[in-house]
Scaffold this active site. Structure first.
Site, PDB file in Angstrom:
ATOM      1  N   ASP A 131      46.472  58.617  19.575  1.00 33.70           N
ATOM      2  CA  ASP A 131      45.543  59.305  20.475  1.00 33.70           C
ATOM      3  C   ASP A 131      45.349  60.724  19.944  1.00 33.70           C
ATOM      4  O   ASP A 131      46.211  61.580  20.102  1.00 33.70           O
ATOM      5  CB  ASP A 131      46.100  59.365  21.901  1.00 33.70           C
ATOM      6  N   LYS A 172      38.410  58.670  24.669  1.00 32.95           N
ATOM      7  CA  LYS A 172      39.303  58.973  25.791  1.00 32.95           C
ATOM      8  C   LYS A 172      38.860  60.278  26.446  1.00 32.95           C
ATOM      9  O   LYS A 172      38.496  61.231  25.755  1.00 32.95           O
ATOM     10  CB  LYS A 172      40.737  59.074  25.264  1.00 32.95           C
ATOM     11  N   LYS A 179      39.238  54.925  27.326  1.00 32.63           N
ATOM     12  CA  LYS A 179      40.476  55.215  28.053  1.00 32.63           C
ATOM     13  C   LYS A 179      40.222  56.393  28.971  1.00 32.63           C
ATOM     14  O   LYS A 179      39.795  57.465  28.528  1.00 32.63           O
ATOM     15  CB  LYS A 179      41.610  55.531  27.082  1.00 32.63           C
TER      16      LYS A 179
END
Length: 215
Positions: free
Chosen positions: A89, A151, A180
């Protein structure tokens, strides 16, 4: 799918200790979350704790500001994979996005994806600091660079996920990338609404509360 299968069980606080990470992993096994999300220094420990389980390990890169040198981010991603991370991430460089240095930003995402190979790359936008136009551009850059997910947030910015932002991201990427949602998601009702909007993962430190206390 059950709601636990959407949750990245997350602990990224700077005060997190090894014992906290062990507890996080034990909870992930107990509630069968899809992944744990930890800082890079704890990937090896998480790997040990989750041995022989199907739970993924996500490691954050360039966290939480995204302002590190590209080579530093690439090395950090490489080390996390070496230590056992299944997913990365990464935080984009917000300053470069705002400066319209789009080629440089796309190159950074591309280099990290190239480094981690077939492992999952999630690109964190920190949407609370971005305009709608900037979010759309970040979506396009992420597609071009071969990311797997986009995300919303680190959880350390001035705001987290919002329904409107996720709608905007979904409209832009359609089915080309997964989404996400993270930051401020603390109850089942909210989590389910994000899932209904099309997100594939929920990043939260409140996963147990979401699973045990539907409301």
């Amino acid at each position: 799918m059950q709601i636990n299968e959407y949750i990245d069980h997350t602990l990224l606080k700077p005060t997190a200790t090894p014992d906290h990470i062990i507890t996080l992993c034990d909870e992930a096994k107990q509630y069968e979350f899809v992944a744990v999300c930890v800082n890079g220094c704890y990937v090896t420990l998480a790997k040990e704790q989750l041995l022989n389980s199907e739970i993924k390990i996500a490691s954050v890169i360039g966290f939480p500001l995204g302002a590190m040198a590209t080579n530093a981010k690439v090395f950090e991603a490489s080390q996390s994979v070496l230590d056992g991370a299944d997913e990365i991430d990464m935080v984009i460089n917000l300053g470069l996005l705002k400066a319209k240095a789009f080629k440089t930003l796309e190159h950074e995402i591309l280099e990290i994806k190239k480094e981690i190979g077939d492992r999952v790359l999630k690109v964190i936008f920190e949407t609370c600091y971005l305009t709608d136009t900037e979010i759309k551009i970040a979506c396009k850059l992420s597609i071009n660079a071969g990311a797997d997910y986009i995300k919303t947030s680190t959880g350390f910015g001035s705001g987290g996920a919002t329904f409107d932002t996720v709608k905007l991201m979904k409209a832009e990427v359609k089915d080309q990338l997964k989404i996400k949602a993270s930051g401020g998601i603390k109850n089942t009702t909210t989590a389910k609404k994000y899932i209904d909007l099309g997100v594939s993962r929920i990043g939260t430190s409140s996963g147990i509360q979401i699973v045990l206390n539907p409301q």
